[in-house]
Design a protein around this motif. Structure first.
Motif, PDB file in Angstrom:
ATOM      1  N   VAL A  14       5.048   0.180  13.860  1.00 57.57           N
ATOM      2  CA  VAL A  14       3.516  -0.600  13.383  1.00 57.57           C
ATOM      3  C   VAL A  14       3.654   0.120  11.714  1.00 57.57           C
ATOM      4  CG1 VAL A  14       1.334   0.311  13.339  1.00 57.57           C
ATOM      5  CG2 VAL A  14       2.385   0.436  15.709  1.00 57.57           C
ATOM      6  N   TRP A  15       3.258   1.051  11.034  1.00 57.67           N
ATOM      7  CA  TRP A  15       3.362   1.068   9.800  1.00 57.67           C
ATOM      8  C   TRP A  15       4.272   0.469   8.727  1.00 57.67           C
ATOM      9  CZ3 TRP A  15       4.141   6.636   7.093  1.00 57.67           C
ATOM     10  CH2 TRP A  15       3.919   6.469   5.110  1.00 57.67           C
ATOM     11  N   LEU A  16       5.709   0.355   9.366  1.00 56.62           N
ATOM     12  CA  LEU A  16       6.130  -0.798   8.609  1.00 56.62           C
ATOM     13  C   LEU A  16       5.843  -2.461   9.182  1.00 56.62           C
ATOM     14  CD1 LEU A  16       8.720  -1.692   7.016  1.00 56.62           C
ATOM     15  CD2 LEU A  16      10.048  -1.926   9.533  1.00 56.62           C
ATOM     16  N   GLY A  17       5.373  -2.810  10.143  1.00 54.25           N
ATOM     17  CA  GLY A  17       4.356  -3.985  10.001  1.00 54.25           C
ATOM     18  C   GLY A  17       3.075  -4.578   9.792  1.00 54.25           C
ATOM     19  N   MET A  18       2.117  -3.102   9.261  1.00 57.78           N
ATOM     20  CA  MET A  18       1.327  -3.503   8.475  1.00 57.78           C
ATOM     21  C   MET A  18       1.698  -3.934   7.330  1.00 57.78           C
ATOM     22  SD  MET A  18      -1.833  -0.863  10.617  1.00 57.78           S
ATOM     23  CE  MET A  18      -2.901  -1.403   9.883  1.00 57.78           C
ATOM     24  N   VAL A  19       2.727  -3.087   6.550  1.00 58.02           N
ATOM     25  CA  VAL A  19       2.843  -3.236   5.283  1.00 58.02           C
ATOM     26  C   VAL A  19       3.869  -4.595   4.538  1.00 58.02           C
ATOM     27  CG1 VAL A  19       4.798  -2.349   3.092  1.00 58.02           C
ATOM     28  CG2 VAL A  19       3.176  -0.566   5.066  1.00 58.02           C
ATOM     29  N   LEU A  47     -10.680  -4.310  -0.840  1.00 62.38           N
ATOM     30  CA  LEU A  47     -11.476  -3.536   0.636  1.00 62.38           C
ATOM     31  C   LEU A  47     -10.339  -3.967   1.926  1.00 62.38           C
ATOM     32  CD1 LEU A  47     -14.699  -6.000   1.163  1.00 62.38           C
ATOM     33  CD2 LEU A  47     -14.615  -3.256   0.799  1.00 62.38           C
ATOM     34  N   VAL A  48      -9.362  -4.914   1.636  1.00 63.00           N
ATOM     35  CA  VAL A  48      -8.318  -4.806   2.530  1.00 63.00           C
ATOM     36  C   VAL A  48      -7.381  -3.136   2.443  1.00 63.00           C
ATOM     37  CG1 VAL A  48      -6.493  -5.795   3.499  1.00 63.00           C
ATOM     38  CG2 VAL A  48      -8.492  -6.577   3.354  1.00 63.00           C
ATOM     39  N   PHE A  49      -7.329  -3.248   1.524  1.00 62.14           N
ATOM     40  CA  PHE A  49      -5.782  -1.887   0.568  1.00 62.14           C
ATOM     41  C   PHE A  49      -6.718  -0.655   0.708  1.00 62.14           C
ATOM     42  CE2 PHE A  49      -3.359  -5.712  -1.238  1.00 62.14           C
ATOM     43  CZ  PHE A  49      -1.983  -5.371  -0.641  1.00 62.14           C
ATOM     44  N   ARG A  50      -7.759  -0.479   0.927  1.00 63.07           N
ATOM     45  CA  ARG A  50      -8.269   0.378   1.064  1.00 63.07           C
ATOM     46  C   ARG A  50      -8.222   0.724   2.395  1.00 63.07           C
ATOM     47  NH1 ARG A  50     -13.786   0.395  -0.673  1.00 63.07           N
ATOM     48  NH2 ARG A  50     -13.090   0.593  -2.938  1.00 63.07           N
ATOM     49  N   ALA A  51      -8.788   0.173   3.333  1.00 64.55           N
ATOM     50  CA  ALA A  51      -8.743   0.437   4.338  1.00 64.55           C
ATOM     51  C   ALA A  51      -7.436   0.494   4.808  1.00 64.55           C
ATOM     52  CB  ALA A  51      -8.924  -0.806   5.080  1.00 64.55           C
ATOM     53  N   LEU A  52      -5.787  -0.283   4.582  1.00 63.89           N
ATOM     54  CA  LEU A  52      -4.796   0.008   4.833  1.00 63.89           C
ATOM     55  C   LEU A  52      -3.778   0.785   4.454  1.00 63.89           C
ATOM     56  CD1 LEU A  52      -1.665  -1.124   5.332  1.00 63.89           C
ATOM     57  CD2 LEU A  52      -1.453  -1.320   3.537  1.00 63.89           C
ATOM     58  N   GLU A  56      -2.712   4.279   6.420  1.00 62.93           N
ATOM     59  CA  GLU A  56      -1.231   4.296   6.085  1.00 62.93           C
ATOM     60  C   GLU A  56      -1.268   6.112   5.720  1.00 62.93           C
ATOM     61  OE1 GLU A  56       1.545   2.376   3.548  1.00 62.93           O
ATOM     62  OE2 GLU A  56       0.363   2.097   2.965  1.00 62.93           O
ATOM     63  N   ALA A  57      -1.887   6.960   5.357  1.00 64.52           N
ATOM     64  CA  ALA A  57      -3.075   8.366   5.599  1.00 64.52           C
ATOM     65  C   ALA A  57      -1.920   9.208   6.403  1.00 64.52           C
ATOM     66  CB  ALA A  57      -3.270   9.156   4.655  1.00 64.52           C
ATOM     67  N   CYS A  58      -3.114   8.201   7.680  1.00 64.44           N
ATOM     68  CA  CYS A  58      -2.700   8.675   8.711  1.00 64.44           C
ATOM     69  C   CYS A  58      -2.170   8.900   9.300  1.00 64.44           C
ATOM     70  CB  CYS A  58      -4.335   7.721   9.582  1.00 64.44           C
ATOM     71  SG  CYS A  58      -5.813   8.202   9.576  1.00 64.44           S
ATOM     72  N   PHE A  59      -1.004   7.413   9.222  1.00 66.87           N
ATOM     73  CA  PHE A  59       0.397   7.624   9.719  1.00 66.87           C
ATOM     74  C   PHE A  59       1.095   8.659   9.033  1.00 66.87           C
ATOM     75  CE2 PHE A  59      -0.290   2.564  10.955  1.00 66.87           C
ATOM     76  CZ  PHE A  59      -0.649   3.051  12.307  1.00 66.87           C
ATOM     77  N   ALA A  60       1.120   8.612   7.830  1.00 61.46           N
ATOM     78  CA  ALA A  60       1.949   9.643   7.498  1.00 61.46           C
ATOM     79  C   ALA A  60       1.199  11.216   7.693  1.00 61.46           C
ATOM     80  CB  ALA A  60       1.830   9.320   5.592  1.00 61.46           C
ATOM     81  N   PRO A  83       8.910   7.505   2.794  1.00 60.00           N
ATOM     82  CA  PRO A  83       7.965   7.085   2.779  1.00 60.00           C
ATOM     83  C   PRO A  83       6.055   7.684   2.063  1.00 60.00           C
ATOM     84  CG  PRO A  83       8.469   7.071   4.564  1.00 60.00           C
ATOM     85  CD  PRO A  83       9.400   8.032   3.989  1.00 60.00           C
ATOM     86  N   VAL A  84       5.904   8.902   2.855  1.00 60.81           N
ATOM     87  CA  VAL A  84       5.044   9.866   2.787  1.00 60.81           C
ATOM     88  C   VAL A  84       4.835   9.895   1.289  1.00 60.81           C
ATOM     89  CG1 VAL A  84       3.974  11.486   3.081  1.00 60.81           C
ATOM     90  CG2 VAL A  84       5.041  10.743   5.149  1.00 60.81           C
TER      91      VAL A  84
END
Length: 142
Positions: A14-19, A47-52, A56-60, A83-84
């Protein structure tokens, strides 16, 4: 497949797909849309990258917890950290410079192009490579 392993695998893909979707599709395309000026595009991008990055931090954190709690091999644990580390480099070393430049552009200053953008893109490529490698490792150890 154990629950932590399944969680780690899901998070990775999911992280890969979002990036891929945001960094390599949305980000460049928004500047081609009619009427989108550089300041508007930068405002949207911020705004988009702040949310991403929050996601991503939650995914990490989830990924690291799942790998630590799971029965993963040492090589998978090492690759899970990559990736972290890339994300941390982006957030600590590159994003502050990009945010500073964005603030100046949004304030109307004539600002030259920044090498920080290229650094961020190269780190995104590295993150994609590490996530894909980790996903393959996780699937191969099943």
């Amino acid at each position: 497949m154990s629950m932590p392993s399944a969680l780690a695998t899901g998070v990775v893909f999911v992280w890969l797909g979002m990036v891929l979707a945001i960094s390599f599709l949305e980000a460049p395309l928004k500047f081609r849309a009619p009427g989108v000026t550089v300041p508007v595009g930068l405002g949207i991008g911020r705004l988009v990258f702040r949310a991403l990055n929050v996601i991503e931090a939650c995914f990490a954190l989830t990924l690291l917890a799942a790998v630590v709690l799971g029965t993963e091999s040492g090589s998978v644990v090492v690759v899970a950290g990559l990736p972290v580390v890339v994300l941390l480099l982006q957030l600590v070393a590159v994003r502050p410079r990009l945010n500073s430049r964005t603030e100046r552009v949004l304030a109307g200053a004539d600002v030259p192009r920044s090498g920080s953008h290229l650094s961020y893109v190269l780190l995104e490529v590295a993150k994609v490579a590490t996530l894909l490698t980790l996903g393959i490792f996780l699937l191969a150890t099943r």
